[in-house]
Design a protein around this motif. Structure first.
Motif, mmCIF file in Angstrom:
data_model
loop_
_atom_site.group_PDB
_atom_site.id
_atom_site.type_symbol
_atom_site.label_atom_id
_atom_site.label_comp_id
_atom_site.label_asym_id
_atom_site.label_seq_id
_atom_site.Cartn_x
_atom_site.Cartn_y
_atom_site.Cartn_z
ATOM 1 N N GLY A 174 0.810 -1.214 0.000
ATOM 2 C CA GLY A 174 0.000 0.000 0.000
ATOM 3 C C GLY A 174 0.837 1.254 0.000
ATOM 4 O O GLY A 174 0.889 1.991 -0.977
ATOM 5 N N ILE A 222 -3.966 -0.291 -1.430
ATOM 6 C CA ILE A 222 -4.835 0.675 -0.749
ATOM 7 C C ILE A 222 -5.812 1.315 -1.730
ATOM 8 O O ILE A 222 -6.996 1.491 -1.418
ATOM 9 C CB ILE A 222 -3.984 1.743 -0.025
ATOM 10 C CG1 ILE A 222 -3.391 1.123 1.241
ATOM 11 C CG2 ILE A 222 -4.814 2.976 0.319
ATOM 12 C CD1 ILE A 222 -2.576 2.064 2.083
ATOM 13 N N TYR A 225 -8.414 -1.171 -2.441
ATOM 14 C CA TYR A 225 -9.376 -1.195 -1.337
ATOM 15 C C TYR A 225 -10.421 -0.086 -1.517
ATOM 16 O O TYR A 225 -11.622 -0.306 -1.336
ATOM 17 C CB TYR A 225 -8.658 -0.978 -0.001
ATOM 18 C CG TYR A 225 -7.923 -2.174 0.559
ATOM 19 C CD1 TYR A 225 -8.061 -3.443 0.012
ATOM 20 C CD2 TYR A 225 -7.090 -2.029 1.669
ATOM 21 C CE1 TYR A 225 -7.383 -4.532 0.544
ATOM 22 C CE2 TYR A 225 -6.409 -3.115 2.214
ATOM 23 C CZ TYR A 225 -6.557 -4.361 1.644
ATOM 24 O OH TYR A 225 -5.886 -5.430 2.180
ATOM 25 N N CYS A 226 -9.950 1.110 -1.840
ATOM 26 C CA CYS A 226 -10.864 2.250 -2.021
ATOM 27 C C CYS A 226 -11.854 1.982 -3.145
ATOM 28 O O CYS A 226 -13.042 2.306 -3.034
ATOM 29 C CB CYS A 226 -10.075 3.523 -2.318
ATOM 30 S SG CYS A 226 -9.126 4.167 -0.923
ATOM 31 N N THR A 244 -9.370 0.446 9.459
ATOM 32 C CA THR A 244 -9.932 -0.708 8.744
ATOM 33 C C THR A 244 -8.962 -1.225 7.693
ATOM 34 O O THR A 244 -8.759 -2.440 7.551
ATOM 35 C CB THR A 244 -11.273 -0.324 8.090
ATOM 36 O OG1 THR A 244 -12.149 0.201 9.090
ATOM 37 C CG2 THR A 244 -11.925 -1.524 7.432
ATOM 38 N N PHE A 245 -8.351 -0.311 6.954
ATOM 39 C CA PHE A 245 -7.402 -0.728 5.922
ATOM 40 C C PHE A 245 -6.173 -1.389 6.546
ATOM 41 O O PHE A 245 -5.649 -2.370 6.015
ATOM 42 C CB PHE A 245 -6.982 0.470 5.075
ATOM 43 C CG PHE A 245 -8.000 0.870 4.037
ATOM 44 C CD1 PHE A 245 -9.262 0.316 4.021
ATOM 45 C CD2 PHE A 245 -7.694 1.811 3.067
ATOM 46 C CE1 PHE A 245 -10.209 0.680 3.063
ATOM 47 C CE2 PHE A 245 -8.618 2.181 2.104
ATOM 48 C CZ PHE A 245 -9.883 1.619 2.100
ATOM 49 N N ILE A 264 -1.471 5.912 6.749
ATOM 50 C CA ILE A 264 -2.606 5.614 5.867
ATOM 51 C C ILE A 264 -3.613 6.759 5.911
ATOM 52 O O ILE A 264 -4.143 7.188 4.876
ATOM 53 C CB ILE A 264 -3.284 4.287 6.273
ATOM 54 C CG1 ILE A 264 -2.302 3.123 6.112
ATOM 55 C CG2 ILE A 264 -4.535 4.046 5.426
ATOM 56 C CD1 ILE A 264 -2.842 1.791 6.608
ATOM 57 N N SER A 268 -4.739 9.228 2.930
ATOM 58 C CA SER A 268 -6.150 9.238 2.536
ATOM 59 C C SER A 268 -6.701 10.656 2.411
ATOM 60 O O SER A 268 -7.435 10.964 1.470
ATOM 61 C CB SER A 268 -6.989 8.447 3.541
ATOM 62 O OG SER A 268 -6.577 7.100 3.587
ATOM 63 N N PRO A 334 -11.406 -4.968 3.819
ATOM 64 C CA PRO A 334 -11.406 -3.502 3.846
ATOM 65 C C PRO A 334 -12.809 -2.919 3.987
ATOM 66 O O PRO A 334 -12.959 -1.722 4.227
ATOM 67 C CB PRO A 334 -10.790 -3.130 2.490
ATOM 68 C CG PRO A 334 -11.121 -4.276 1.597
ATOM 69 C CD PRO A 334 -11.054 -5.494 2.478
#
Length: 517
Positions: A174, A222, A225-226, A244-245, A264, A268, A334
């Motif tokens: 990530g 990552i 995941y999004c 959560t990630f 993270i 974000s 995720p």
């Protein structure tokens, strides 16, 4: 003596006296970078001096200089080459500072022209100009790239391998820490970090010895995941998303450590794919579909419901899923926030964010998000030829964001209403200092009038601090301007022009830090 003085002395002694001697000397100086052009060409030189075609300039350079010069004609060039060879690589700005300090060139000279001079004199410098992608720099890339590097040609292949290795690390974990590769990169650690930071798709955060980075493309855990999460939720709290990630990453095995929640979250909230709304983070990238067990899991946790693991296990077991599949989907997803406060036997599971309501009208997007999406769509452009076109499109969209369907608007600085033709789309901080997330954010610009405010703001004679106008750097011998500045100081700026990150507004101190780097 410096290179320019020695070149002029040589030309004065080698070119025969005549009506065009002074012009011919200026032509040679211009072509070899002792002027305002960063990459002089034959065509540009011909146009500058109104001397026929590029072929005529080539003939002049040959007859007036190249046919007569030798390696010893301009001694300072040897000192210049020695300075370059003292290292395997240079950031162009670093080399410029070194050779200017050594008085080999002045601040108006340009390195590409000097290197053309070195080549034509017959000296071997063994270096070339490269972009952050390690492609040979073109004239356009020198004009448009944030950083250009000068690298020893024999070292480039090895550096390419190291950069490729560094580029691959964030994909699985990530956000990577370049420190993981410290031993492998060795003396090139600093160069690789600069190449990463200079990439148009990179996000970098340096904290002490940690160099966290990610390349914002789809080949990343990552971002993947999004794409999955925001296909089913509308928005999410940044801290909850990070937790959560990180939990989902912990369910994966990889030889490098995963990033902490803090990193993270920092990524974000500043990603080119995210919008900070009053309700939380909103994703503006493409989304992906869920698999069947994820659909069932979301269905169970919908409407803000929380559940224990036994409840989830029993529900999914009834749907026919095996225990290993259930374990992975619930504990390392995720999509699911796992509250571990009360210990392993008492985990509480809930959906990561606010669910997209079936009643929401997804076709109605507010103006900010509409323009943000249009700007972020420009991220795909990457070649030298397209960068300039992209910049024009970007400016067009930003201008439309401020002025579409308007005949008049208020200047953000003085507050007076003007015809839109008298206003410019002004960046709150220089575009060259913006990363992609900032450059492609509609809030990076504001309308500023051409009646004085644009000049004063651009040169930091005034700046915006918090909510109002403050006096910036001193403006000597300018009594009329000082009175105008005094009239502006203390004025409150309309709140709509203050939206966006406060770091967009530069102060004299920030500007000095920027120019001193």
């Amino acid at each position: 003596m410096g290179i320019e003085s020695e070149l002029v002395d040589f030309l004065e002694s080698s070119i025969k006296d005549g009506a065009n001697k002074a012009r011919d000397i200026e032509i040679v100086k211009f072509y070899y970078g002792l002027n305002e052009s960063p990459w002089p060409t034959l065509e540009e030189t011909a146009s500058k001096f109104s001397v026929g075609t590029r072929e005529r300039i080539r003939q002049l350079l040959n007859s007036k200089f190249r046919d007569n010069v030798s390696k010893s004609s301009i001694p300072s060039l040897n000192d210049f080459v020695d300075a370059v060879k003292s290292r395997d690589y240079w950031l162009i700005s670093e080399l410029e500072e070194k050779v200017c300090t050594s008085e080999l060139i002045d601040s108006e000279s340009h390195l590409k022209g000097i290197f053309n001079l070195i080549e034509d004199v017959g000296l071997d410098c063994e270096f070339d100009f490269y972009t952050p992608e390690l492609k040979r720099a073109t004239r356009n890339s020198i004009l448009t790239s944030k950083n250009i590097f000068l690298i020893r040609k024999s070292s480039v292949k090895g550096i390419e391998k190291m950069l490729k290795k560094a580029q691959g690390v964030p994909g699985r974990c990530g956000i990577a820490n370049l420190k993981y590769l410290n031993e492998e990169l060795g003396e090139y650690y600093s160069l690789i970090s600069l190449l990463i930071e200079s990439s148009p798709t990179s996000w970098v955060r340096v904290i002490d010895d940690d160099y966290w980075y990610i390349f914002e493309n789809r080949d990343n855990t990552i971002i993947n995941y999004c794409e999955k999460v925001f296909g089913v939720i509308e928005y999410c709290d940044s801290a909850r998303l990070a937790a959560t990630f990180r939990n989902a990453l912990d369910g994966r095995t990889y030889k490098y450590p995963y990033p902490p929640e803090k990193i993270i979250e920092e990524y974000s909230v500043s990603s080119v794919y995210m919008v900070n709304t009053g309700s939380g983070l909103k994703f503006v990238g493409q989304t992906t579909k869920l698999n069947e067990i994820e659909k069932d899991l979301i269905s169970f946790l919908d409407s803000g419901k929380t559940a224990s693991f036994p409840e989830l296990r029993d529900y999914l077991s009834e749907k026919g899923y095996g225990s290993a599949h259930i374990q992975k989907t619930t504990n390392s997803s995720p999509l699911v926030h796992v509250d571990k406060t009360n210990g392993r036997m008492h985990y509480i599971y809930s959906l990561i964010g606010h669910r997209v309501s079936s009643d929401d009208d997804r076709s109605v997007i507010d103006a900010y998000e509409f323009y943000l999406r249009r700007l972020r769509a420009l991220l795909g452009a990457g070649t030298d030829e397209t960068r300039e076109q992209t910049a024009r499109k970007e400016q067009y969209i930003l201008k439309e964001w401020l002025f579409k369907d308007k005949t008049h608007e208020n200047c953000a600085i003085c507050g007076q209403e003007f015809n839109v033709k008298t206003l410019v789309t002004a960046h709150k901080k220089p575009r060259s200092d913006c990363n992609d997330a900032e450059r492609l954010d509609p809030y990076i610009v504001m309308p500023v009038c051409l009646m004085g405010c644009d000049y004063l703001y651009e040169n930091i004679y005034i700046y915006i601090d918090g909510t109002g106008i403050e006096r910036g750097v001193s403006f000597p011998n300018a009594s009329a301007e000082s009175r105008f500045i005094e009239h502006l100081v203390g004025r409150e700026v309309d709140k709509k022009w203050l939206l966006g990150n406060q770091s967009y507004f530069r102060s004299p101190n920030k500007a000095l830090q920027r120019t001193s780097r």
